[in-house]
Design a protein around this motif. Structure first.
Motif, PDB file in Angstrom:
ATOM      1  N   UNK A  63       0.835  -1.202   0.000  1.00 63.33           N
ATOM      2  CA  UNK A  63       0.000   0.000   0.000  1.00 63.33           C
ATOM      3  C   UNK A  63       0.869   1.252   0.000  1.00 63.33           C
ATOM      4  N   UNK A  64       1.934   1.245   0.746  1.00 63.54           N
ATOM      5  CA  UNK A  64       2.809   2.401   0.795  1.00 63.54           C
ATOM      6  C   UNK A  64       3.452   2.660  -0.572  1.00 63.54           C
ATOM      7  N   UNK A  65       3.870   1.609  -1.250  1.00 63.42           N
ATOM      8  CA  UNK A  65       4.488   1.773  -2.574  1.00 63.42           C
ATOM      9  C   UNK A  65       3.476   2.275  -3.594  1.00 63.42           C
ATOM     10  N   UNK A  66       2.259   1.733  -3.555  1.00 63.69           N
ATOM     11  CA  UNK A  66       1.241   2.204  -4.491  1.00 63.69           C
ATOM     12  C   UNK A  66       0.820   3.629  -4.164  1.00 63.69           C
ATOM     13  N   UNK A  67       0.858   4.005  -2.902  1.00 60.80           N
ATOM     14  CA  UNK A  67       0.551   5.391  -2.523  1.00 60.80           C
ATOM     15  C   UNK A  67       1.580   6.353  -3.096  1.00 60.80           C
ATOM     16  N   UNK A  68       2.836   5.972  -3.060  1.00 57.77           N
ATOM     17  CA  UNK A  68       3.893   6.806  -3.638  1.00 57.77           C
ATOM     18  C   UNK A  68       3.681   6.935  -5.146  1.00 57.77           C
ATOM     19  N   UNK A  69       3.309   5.842  -5.800  1.00 57.39           N
ATOM     20  CA  UNK A  69       3.051   5.895  -7.245  1.00 57.39           C
ATOM     21  C   UNK A  69       1.888   6.835  -7.552  1.00 57.39           C
ATOM     22  N   UNK A  70       0.829   6.781  -6.760  1.00 56.85           N
ATOM     23  CA  UNK A  70      -0.328   7.649  -6.982  1.00 56.85           C
ATOM     24  C   UNK A  70       0.031   9.108  -6.724  1.00 56.85           C
ATOM     25  N   UNK A  71       0.815   9.367  -5.692  1.00 52.48           N
ATOM     26  CA  UNK A  71       1.243  10.743  -5.415  1.00 52.48           C
ATOM     27  C   UNK A  71       2.071  11.287  -6.578  1.00 52.48           C
ATOM     28  N   UNK A  72       2.958  10.463  -7.128  1.00 50.05           N
ATOM     29  CA  UNK A  72       3.755  10.898  -8.270  1.00 50.05           C
ATOM     30  C   UNK A  72       2.877  11.150  -9.495  1.00 50.05           C
ATOM     31  N   UNK A  73       1.855  10.316  -9.699  1.00 50.87           N
ATOM     32  CA  UNK A  73       0.935  10.529 -10.813  1.00 50.87           C
ATOM     33  C   UNK A  73       0.155  11.825 -10.633  1.00 50.87           C
ATOM     34  N   UNK A  74      -0.265  12.114  -9.411  1.00 48.44           N
ATOM     35  CA  UNK A  74      -0.987  13.358  -9.148  1.00 48.44           C
ATOM     36  C   UNK A  74      -0.085  14.573  -9.340  1.00 48.44           C
ATOM     37  N   UNK A  75       1.179  14.450  -8.964  1.00 52.54           N
ATOM     38  CA  UNK A  75       2.124  15.544  -9.190  1.00 52.54           C
ATOM     39  C   UNK A  75       2.312  15.790 -10.688  1.00 52.54           C
ATOM     40  N   UNK A  76       2.397  14.727 -11.463  1.00 50.79           N
ATOM     41  CA  UNK A  76       2.517  14.869 -12.910  1.00 50.79           C
ATOM     42  C   UNK A  76       1.274  15.533 -13.489  1.00 50.79           C
ATOM     43  N   UNK A  77       0.093  15.111 -13.030  1.00 48.94           N
ATOM     44  CA  UNK A  77      -1.164  15.696 -13.507  1.00 48.94           C
ATOM     45  C   UNK A  77      -1.218  17.187 -13.149  1.00 48.94           C
ATOM     46  N   UNK A  78      -0.792  17.538 -11.945  1.00 49.42           N
ATOM     47  CA  UNK A  78      -0.756  18.936 -11.547  1.00 49.42           C
ATOM     48  C   UNK A  78       0.208  19.740 -12.400  1.00 49.42           C
ATOM     49  N   UNK A  79       1.350  19.168 -12.695  1.00 46.56           N
ATOM     50  CA  UNK A  79       2.331  19.860 -13.542  1.00 46.56           C
ATOM     51  C   UNK A  79       1.782  20.071 -14.950  1.00 46.56           C
ATOM     52  N   UNK A  80       1.087  19.060 -15.487  1.00 42.20           N
ATOM     53  CA  UNK A  80       0.496  19.198 -16.812  1.00 42.20           C
ATOM     54  C   UNK A  80      -0.564  20.300 -16.827  1.00 42.20           C
ATOM     55  N   UNK A  81      -1.388  20.368 -15.790  1.00 39.99           N
ATOM     56  CA  UNK A  81      -2.396  21.418 -15.707  1.00 39.99           C
ATOM     57  C   UNK A  81      -1.744  22.794 -15.583  1.00 39.99           C
ATOM     58  N   UNK A  82      -0.686  22.886 -14.796  1.00 42.08           N
ATOM     59  CA  UNK A  82       0.033  24.143 -14.631  1.00 42.08           C
ATOM     60  C   UNK A  82       0.621  24.604 -15.967  1.00 42.08           C
ATOM     61  N   UNK A  83       1.262  23.695 -16.682  1.00 46.65           N
ATOM     62  CA  UNK A  83       1.835  24.054 -17.982  1.00 46.65           C
ATOM     63  C   UNK A  83       0.749  24.470 -18.963  1.00 46.65           C
ATOM     64  N   UNK A  84      -0.378  23.792 -18.920  1.00 49.74           N
ATOM     65  CA  UNK A  84      -1.486  24.122 -19.811  1.00 49.74           C
ATOM     66  C   UNK A  84      -2.020  25.522 -19.505  1.00 49.74           C
ATOM     67  N   UNK A  85      -2.190  25.825 -18.226  1.00 50.01           N
ATOM     68  CA  UNK A  85      -2.658  27.157 -17.845  1.00 50.01           C
ATOM     69  C   UNK A  85      -1.635  28.235 -18.204  1.00 50.01           C
TER      70      UNK A  85
END
Length: 101
Positions: A63-85
């Motif tokens: 669970x801890x490893x998958x949580x880290x993967x999800x956090x990294x995916x959310x950071x990538x999604x946030x970065x993509x939204x930031x670049x788009x804006x």
């Protein structure tokens, strides 16, 4: 934390399954599948979640490893939204400077 997950097996299994479903839908899904294939894929993911559940109960930090993967995916999604804006605002500022609509 591992002891808490071991003492609450249903919550542990549901967390693992939720992480698997989120990761699959966010990363690997290209398009919707026909309903029978969709059901088959979800059944296979449930079986895989059970295997990961057994490993989690056996003191591996699944669970801890998958949580880290999800956090990294959310950071990538946030970065993509930031670049788009930023690109959207940059184009409007460039257009107003040149006098184009």
């Amino acid at each position: 934390m591992q002891d808490w997950f071991s003492n609450h097996p249903v919550i542990t299994y549901v967390l693992i399954l939720a992480c698997i479903l989120y990761i699959f839908n966010a990363v690997f899904r290209v398009q919707r599948l026909p309903i029978l294939k969709e059901v088959l894929v979800h059944i296979i993911m449930m079986i895989g979640a059970f295997v990961l559940f057994v490993l989690q109960i056996d003191k591996l930090p699944i669970i801890q490893c998958m949580s880290v993967a999800i956090i990294m995916m959310l950071m990538l999604r946030g970065r993509q939204l930031y670049d788009k804006l930023r690109n959207k605002n940059g184009k409007t500022e460039a257009n107003t400077e040149t006098g184009q609509p």
